[in-house]
Design an enzyme around this catalytic site. Structure first.
Site, mmCIF file in Angstrom:
data_model
loop_
_atom_site.group_PDB
_atom_site.id
_atom_site.type_symbol
_atom_site.label_atom_id
_atom_site.label_comp_id
_atom_site.label_asym_id
_atom_site.label_seq_id
_atom_site.Cartn_x
_atom_site.Cartn_y
_atom_site.Cartn_z
ATOM 1 N N CYS A 111 43.273 33.331 37.964
ATOM 2 C CA CYS A 111 43.521 34.766 38.215
ATOM 3 C C CYS A 111 43.410 35.608 36.955
ATOM 4 O O CYS A 111 43.288 36.836 37.049
ATOM 5 C CB CYS A 111 44.887 34.964 38.838
ATOM 6 S SG CYS A 111 45.078 34.056 40.358
ATOM 7 N N HIS A 236 47.382 42.176 37.830
ATOM 8 C CA HIS A 236 46.900 41.226 38.844
ATOM 9 C C HIS A 236 47.774 41.357 40.095
ATOM 10 O O HIS A 236 48.988 41.491 40.008
ATOM 11 C CB HIS A 236 46.951 39.809 38.285
ATOM 12 C CG HIS A 236 46.696 38.759 39.315
ATOM 13 N ND1 HIS A 236 45.632 38.846 40.199
ATOM 14 C CD2 HIS A 236 47.367 37.629 39.639
ATOM 15 C CE1 HIS A 236 45.664 37.801 41.002
ATOM 16 N NE2 HIS A 236 46.702 37.057 40.692
ATOM 17 N N ASN A 266 46.209 38.415 47.482
ATOM 18 C CA ASN A 266 45.843 37.932 46.147
ATOM 19 C C ASN A 266 44.402 37.419 46.185
ATOM 20 O O ASN A 266 44.123 36.402 46.812
ATOM 21 C CB ASN A 266 46.821 36.814 45.754
ATOM 22 C CG ASN A 266 46.535 36.228 44.381
ATOM 23 O OD1 ASN A 266 45.478 36.464 43.797
ATOM 24 N ND2 ASN A 266 47.464 35.446 43.874
#
Ligand code: ACO
Length: 311
Positions: A111, A236, A266
């Protein structure tokens, strides 16, 4: 030479998976998912590949930069879900897009991949070896999600984001960045070959609420700037509560913080460039705007990068 973002793009696959849909697949509820994570929907690629999504995002970024494929000298792709082990997704994109003058490679920073990839590309721009670089984050997390595991399947979605970075001898662009990794925490978030994401949610949560402030503060300190000077922060998108902990810590008002997690879940390294493209296309990034982007993910990796918007 400074590295400036001159184009952005995103691709979100059309198929939507709602919390209600998931509550028919596993023992969960819209109330649990929304209150614990902030997620209401996520988009699923179905038969589209990571390359398909990356191609669409990259075309949009090239288009906004006003560049043709032959102008690109470097392609850096971040993906947790390449369509195959070899060749790299970056080389597949080169072929699809006709990026005939580029050298191409993938990176693996989960990520945090966009933050890592931006910094790598900027180094090539600064040293004068490359004039325009394409950074693409393409993630098909549905391919490595176990849809019988309620602890993880509610979290992830698919999508792609891309930027063009261009070298220019003018102020602004990338001001500072900070990249870090803690391999000793790797067991908290992993995926075996051919398997699905396994995660110790609370461990990753605790890591995230420490790692993002560290990255934010180290990056701002390197640039000699203060958090009160920021116009936007793009964290994020993993959990709204993690984002809110950063907002509360620094007293950031909602209009300075990009939030897409409610719609997309996500999307790993694609989450930051997707949110960036939304901000840019909404016309909210004015020249001179100070923008901080920060991420964390499997590795465990984390980092942040500070840009002065210049287009
Ligand atoms: N629906 C209903 N109940 C659930 C669900 C669900 N979807 N998931 C877990 N539960 C249950 C658990 O089984 C547990 O029940 P129990 O007490 O009977 O055992 C209870 O809810 C509490 O579980 P926790 O894990 O303690 O819940 P928590 O509040 O920590 O939320 C979450 C879990 C959302 C995963 C949170 O820990 C989190 O967001 N962690 C960070 C995740 C993250 O950022 N990951 C990054 C991944 S990035 C990448 O690299 C791919």
């Amino acid at each position: 030479m400074n590295a400036h973002i001159t184009g952005t793009g995103r691709f979100i696959p059309p198929d939507i998976l709602t919390n209600q849909d998931l509550s028919r697949m596993v023992d969960t509820s819209d109330e649990w998912i929304a209150s614990r994570t902030g997620i209401r929907t996520r988009h699923i690629a179905r038969d589209m590949s990571a390359c398909d999504m990356g191609e669409a995002a990259a075309r949009a970024a090239l288009d906004t930069a006003g560049l043709s494929p032959a102008d690109i000298g470097l392609v850096v792709v971040s993906t947790t879900t390449p369509d195959r082990p070899l060749p790299s997704l970056a080389c597949d994109l080169q072929l699809r897009l006709g990026l005939e003058n580029a050298f191409c490679f993938d990176i693996g920073a989960a990520c945090s991949g966009f933050i890592y990839a931006l910094d790598i590309a900027a180094l090539y721009l600064r040293t004068g070896g490359v004039t325009h670089a394409l950074v693409v984050c393409a993630e098909k997390l549905s391919a490595i999600t176990d849809y019988t595991d309620r602890r993880t399947c509610v979290l992830f979605g698919d999508g792609a984001g891309a930027v063009v970075l261009s070298a220019a001898d003018k102020p602004g662009g990338l001001l500072a960045s900070y990249l870090a990794a803690r391999g000793d925490g790797g067991a908290a978030l992993h995926c075996a070959p051919g398997g699905c994401i396994q995660m110790e949610g609370q461990e990753v949560y605790k890591f995230a609420v420490r790692a993002m402030p560290e990255a934010i503060e180290k990056t701002l300190a390197k640039a000699g700037r203060n958090v009160t000077e920021l116009d936007f922060i793009i964290p994020h998108q993993a959990n709204i509560r993690i984002i809110q902990s950063v907002m509360h810590r620094y007293g950031l008002p909602p209009d300075k913080v990009a939030i897409t997690i409610d719609r997309y879940g996500n999307t790993s390294s694609a989450s930051i460039p997707i949110a960036l493209d939304e901000l840019a296309r909404e016309g909210r990034l004015r020249p001179g705007a100070l923008l901080l982007m920060t991420g964390f993910g499997a590795g465990l990796t984390y980092g942040a990068t500070l840009f002065e918007w210049s287009v």
